[in-house]
Design an enzyme around this catalytic site. Structure first.
Site, PDB file in Angstrom:
ATOM      1  N   ASP A   1      -3.171 -26.145  72.624  1.00 14.40           N
ATOM      2  CA  ASP A   1      -3.029 -26.881  72.508  1.00 14.40           C
ATOM      3  C   ASP A   1      -1.330 -26.823  71.338  1.00 14.40           C
ATOM      4  O   ASP A   1      -0.771 -27.818  71.031  1.00 14.40           O
ATOM      5  CB  ASP A   1      -2.934 -28.222  71.553  1.00 14.40           C
ATOM      6  CG  ASP A   1      -3.863 -28.974  72.947  1.00 14.40           C
ATOM      7  OD1 ASP A   1      -4.248 -28.421  73.803  1.00 14.40           O
ATOM      8  OD2 ASP A   1      -4.756 -30.494  72.474  1.00 14.40           O
TER       9      ASP A   1
ATOM     10  N   ASP B   1      45.363 -38.649  84.664  1.00 17.25           N
ATOM     11  CA  ASP B   1      44.547 -38.060  85.674  1.00 17.25           C
ATOM     12  C   ASP B   1      44.186 -38.372  85.706  1.00 17.25           C
ATOM     13  O   ASP B   1      42.573 -37.726  86.620  1.00 17.25           O
ATOM     14  CB  ASP B   1      44.587 -36.389  84.293  1.00 17.25           C
ATOM     15  CG  ASP B   1      43.699 -35.422  84.839  1.00 17.25           C
ATOM     16  OD1 ASP B   1      44.526 -34.617  85.552  1.00 17.25           O
ATOM     17  OD2 ASP B   1      42.808 -35.123  84.784  1.00 17.25           O
TER      18      ASP B   1
ATOM     19  N   GLY C   1      40.915 -33.118  87.867  1.00 14.19           N
ATOM     20  CA  GLY C   1      41.372 -34.174  89.054  1.00 14.19           C
ATOM     21  C   GLY C   1      42.512 -33.610  89.750  1.00 14.19           C
ATOM     22  O   GLY C   1      43.167 -34.227  90.378  1.00 14.19           O
ATOM     23  N   LEU C   2      43.693 -32.765  88.819  1.00 13.25           N
ATOM     24  CA  LEU C   2      44.501 -32.254  89.181  1.00 13.25           C
ATOM     25  C   LEU C   2      43.975 -31.270  90.530  1.00 13.25           C
ATOM     26  O   LEU C   2      44.743 -30.798  91.959  1.00 13.25           O
ATOM     27  CB  LEU C   2      45.532 -30.898  88.738  1.00 13.25           C
ATOM     28  CG  LEU C   2      46.612 -30.743  89.302  1.00 13.25           C
ATOM     29  CD1 LEU C   2      47.469 -32.073  89.403  1.00 13.25           C
ATOM     30  CD2 LEU C   2      47.339 -30.023  87.778  1.00 13.25           C
TER      31      LEU C   2
END
EC number: 1.3.7.7
Lengths: 428, 529
Positions: free
Chosen positions: B36, B287, B422-423
């Site tokens: 443990d 954008d 985005g582009l």
């Protein structure tokens, strides 16, 4: 936590075996479940189902987290309150979970039911369950059981328990035939290297346990000679011996000396001459020497301590001291099997500080007083020691990385040289 | 029994460890078998802490069962106290110890140590990690403050007019998601409206700090998963109001400031639109148009899941197609949230169910935990992590809060990065038939993305080799023996190309015509330094 460590004399024969100090206290070692992390990568058609608590699942996940890139071939059946209430219910639950696993992974050839601390304490009979389920799935899936609980096993002993469970499954080697069986999980590339060496030496047939697939179980019988590739497989070796096999006494195949000694044990058993052994191994040894020379420069004279973890400590310490020129400060091992370690103990330098078991805080006190150049330890301790200015090496890496044999000798040395090189490099 | 491949939460004692590891002067003795102790690595490896958590384990073994495990507990408690000199000692048990019923708490309390000894009940077979943290923090605060609870009916004295309002930040812990940075950001946010942070707990607190909690005017329940019980109790016993809004996202941060203003009786108008808040403009910029309606599946702890859903819907223009949590204790919040977005909530701690839902929904983005990272990788879906459980890369070296205005900036970046730019996405739509800009093309920033678009190993190797034209002349005269070629395949793919080139270079230099396995290893020895 008995406080004072007990001292034990070397051996009855009175030869120069090192004195072992036994400690008992808090341990910083994985339990045997951790072995699943490499076993499931090796045995490609096996699935490991731990019957345990949420802690077991969390442990496996934490131990394996970094290394598993695909869906793991292991899982945990987590015990809940209602499972603890009645055992009859527990078996039905287990059957349901196994059915779920097999439905999800129809490609499984062997399913291991793996016992844990809680399943052991509540006395869940997994052997019986495995027998019952074997009946249900007979002809489709082989169902075996073993225990890797922290109550019984430390870290690498889990592999021992697993392989031992395989021994009764191995087909009988016809009497009058002989074979070499190499025990211990090895990366495929290392296994193949060894297979080639044995072939060149004229030793064969050679089999490996665990196999890559459980459809290809190696035969076992009175003509079988056993070589241990890993030093933590005492139970498996003894189970093989019980079926008539004979264990070859040898050092472990780490470094040039260890690998040569290991191969020699096989050649002697096969009656292959020393000249053949030398001729076959010479090119590989020359390569290994070239590779090692470079790392020896950074390791020579450096002081190293091993905290107990994988049971590889003694063979590795031997390699680092004899072939890399390191100085051994303390060599800790979680468990010392004197029979399996006999050849290695002889090669340790006189007066080496050897400890078995652990009392973590006292060991750390010694470590801080010793301040070695490098400490081999488990994952939980590495960063805290680094932050105290001590360089460390994760012991678990030595279980996963190809480090056996001649062609890996330099890689093995490099694992220890890298932290030191890095320390010399950094200016932050 | 429940089948799990991965789990979201550890057992409750891990929650207790998260609380004590966050604090100073506290020590936990855990009655637990060997093995443990793995839990230490969560803190030292995953969170990259430089110290071990202040936990001592009894590490009992089979041979001790039924005989002297109780003695082991007492020794361990005594030694831990002597060595670490904690000002408060906590005693708990892990799952196996719970079964053997040694009652370590009672044993420890009977030892007459000169410090408070608190016994934790951590039912391992019924509860989980977050519950354990919540309970441990509550027991600690309650245990220390109980003697100071004012009589019923006595109200706290009003704040003197010349003193700033004071707030406690409650709930941040070790292994939480960006807690350290969130505390800094929220402290800054409160300072911007003239509120002092009085005590932060458990992260960085001492037992003495906990005693000072009642001196503040109100509590901020920063992470309800770990602090809601404590806040409730403080509200009941000390009349301290709780700020319940969690300031994740622009809208929530403004709501948070409003709530603080209402409770502290101060004006917060000026603080609500700081210039550091770039996220609203970035999100409005042209954008970001491509983000519109991106289908997002969220699965996390309840607080981060609910906050993420609001950000997705209101601040990034995404569409929430699924939401869920593993935190059953907070399932109601997530159900309500799911209703707002008209989706079916998924309340489960079963990783396999989450994977199934993700496969059904086929979202364009997953926001989740380390587990969702696994799922997303397998399904080839972009993913960002927003909540614990996390991995080492989620403890970045840089400042990266989730809360406050800076937190919103950070999230804009980290959620948008896994998506195509985005582009780029526009171009793919516009030049759909073009050989470079097809749907299956790997996004420029995700070179190794898993999925249908991943080039085959042979393909990438061919590319790598043809790019290596100076080698071509020499290499073309060299032949690989079949066995050596096989051997090469055993080398991990990510270094295989290098091994191939090195071996061929070595062979060329040595005048070797046929590369054998021996050559391969000779080359390895030659270059391997």
């Amino acid at each position: 936590m008995s406080g004072q460590p007990t001292l034990e004399r070397g051996s009855a024969a009175g030869d120069l075996l090192p004195v072992v100090t036994r400690e008992r206290g808090q341990r910083q070692v994985f339990c045997g479940l951790a072995g699943i992390v490499w076993l499931h990568r090796k045995i490609q058609d096996a699935f490991f189902l731990v019957i345990g608590s949420r802690t077991c699942a969390h442990l496996l996940q934490s131990a394996a987290g970094v290394m598993i890139f695909a869906e793991p071939r292991f899982a945990t059946a987590i015990l809940h309150e209602r499972d603890l209430a009645g055992l009859a219910d527990c078996n039905a639950e287990l059957d349901r979970v196994v059915a779920e696993v097999l439905e999800r992974r129809p490609d499984i050839g062997t399913l291991f039911l793996v016992g844990s601390c809680p399943s052991e304490v509540i006395k869940l009979d997994l052997a019986k369950a495995a027998e019952r389920l074997s009946g249900v799935y007979s002809g489709r899936v082989r169902i075996l059981d073993y225990s890797a609980s922290g109550l019984e096993t430390t870290f690498t002993q889990g592999e021992d328990a697993c392989l031992k469970a395989l021994v009764p499954e191995l087909p009988q080697l016809p009497s009058g035939e002989r074979s070499l069986l190499v025990l211990g999980t090895l990366p495929d590339v290392v296994e193949d290297q060894f297979a080639r060496l044995f072939a060149e030496l004229g030793i064969g047939p050679v089999h490996f346990l665990p196999p890559r697939r459980t459809t290809a179980f190696p035969p076992l019988g009175s003509g079988t000679k056993i070589l241990l590739a890993q030093p933590f497989l005492g139970e498996t070796a003894r189970a093989c011996e019980a079926r008539g096999a004979r264990l070859l006494s040898a050092p472990y195949p780490f470094g040039i000396e260890g690998t040569l000694g290991w191969l020699r044990a096989a050649t002697e058993a096969w009656g292959v001459t020393g000249e053949v052994l030398d001729a076959v191994t010479a090119p590989a040894i020359a390569r290994a020497q070239r590779g090692l020379a470079h790392h020896r420069e950074s390791l020579e004279g450096k002081r190293i301590s091993f905290l107990p973890d994988s049971q590889l400590e003694i063979p590795l310490a031997r390699f680092l001291q004899r072939e890399c020129g390191m100085e051994l400060v303390e060599v800790g091992t979680p468990f010392l099997d004197r029979q399996l370690m006999a050849e290695e103990m002889r090669l340790l330098p006189e007066g080496v500080r050897l400890t078995e078991g652990q009392d973590l805080e006292r060991q750390l006190d010694r470590l801080r007083a010793d301040r070695p150049d490098l400490t081999v330890c488990g994952l939980g301790l590495a960063n805290p020691l680094e932050s105290e200015g001590l360089r460390t090496k994760w012991s678990i890496e030595l279980v996963f990385t190809p480090v056996h044999g001649f062609d890996q000798a330099a890689d093995l040395a490099e694992l220890f040289a890298r932290p030191l090189r890095r320390a010399a490099l950094l200016r932050v | 029994m429940q089948l799990t491949l991965w789990t979201y939460e550890g057992p409750p004692h891990i929650g207790a460890m998260r609380v004590v590891a966050s604090m100073q002067g506290v020590h936990l003795v855990l009655h637990a078998p060997q093995g443990d102790t793995y839990a230490d690595l969560l803190f030292t490896m995953i969170e990259r802490r430089g110290t071990r958590p202040p936990v001592s384990y009894t590490t009992f073994q089979a041979r001790e069962l039924g005989s002297d495990t109780a003695e082991l507990v007492k020794n361990c408690v005594g030694e831990a106290f002597e060595r670490f000199k904690p000002r408060v000692l906590l005693v708990g048990e892990a799952c196996t110890a719970e079964l053997i019923q040694d009652q370590p708490g009672a044993l420890a309390r009977g030892m007459g140590l000169p410090v408070p000894v608190l016994s934790l009940e951590l039912p391992a077979y019924a509860r989980k990690e977050c519950w354990g943290a919540n309970e441990t923090f509550y027991q600690l605060v309650r245990g220390l403050l109980k003697p100071r609870v004012p009589e019923a009916g006595r109200h706290p004295e009003p704040r003197p007019a010349d003193r700033c309002p004071r707030a406690n930040l409650l709930g941040p812990t070790a292994l939480g998601f960006r807690c350290r940075d969130d505390v800094e950001e929220v402290t800054r946010l409160l300072a911007s409206v003239g509120v002092d942070v009085h005590v932060v707990a458990p992260l960085g607190a001492t037992p003495e700090d906990l005693l000072r909690i009642p001196e503040a005017d109100f509590n901020v329940c920063l992470y309800p998963e770990t602090a809601d019980q404590t806040c409730l109790w403080l509200e009941r016993m000390f009349g301290q109001p709780t700020v319940k809004t969690v300031p994740i996202g622009i809208g929530a941060t403004r709501d948070f400031l409003d709530e603080v203003g209402r409770i502290a009786g101060i004006d917060v108008t000026d603080a609500k639109s700081p210039i550091s808040s770039r996220m609203p403009w970035y999100s409005r910029s042209v954008d970001s148009t491509y983000l519109t309606g991106k289908r997002v599946f969220i699965f996390a702890d309840a607080t981060h899941a609910v906050a993420a859903a609001r950000m997705c819907a209101e601040e990034l223009g995404f569409m929430v197609v699924g939401i869920g949590t593993y935190a059953r204790e907070f399932a109601r919040d997530v159900r309500e949230c799911a209703k707002r977005y008209g989706v079916e909530p998924l309340i489960t701690d079963d990783y396999l169910e989450v994977e199934k839902r993700a496969a059904e929904l086929q979202p364009e983005l997953m926001l989740g935990t380390q587990m969702e990272r696994h799922i997303a990788k397998r399904l080839g879906i972009p993913c960002a992590v927003i909540s614990a459980p996390v991995h080492v890369q989620d403890f970045p070296a840089r400042y990266a809060p989730q809360m406050g205005f800076e937190g919103a900036n950070v999230m804009f970046d980290t959620w948008v990065h896994p998506l195509m730019m985005g582009l780029e996405e526009h171009l793919i739509t516009m030049f759909r038939e073009d050989f470079e800009f097809h749907d299956a093309a790997t996004p420029s920033h995700l070179g190794s993305r898993v999925g249908a678009s991943r080039p085959t190993e042979a393909g990438s190797q061919a590319v790598a080799e043809s790019a290596d034209s100076p080698m071509q002349a020499d290499a073309s005269t060299i032949i690989w023996a079949a066995e050596a070629e096989q051997e090469l395949k055993k080398i991990p793919f990510f270094v295989r190309g290098k091994a191939r080139r090195n071996t061929e270079r070595f062979a060329a230099e040595q005048g070797i015509q046929t590369i054998t396995v021996e050559t391969l290893y000779d080359a390895k020895a030659h270059f391997g330094r």
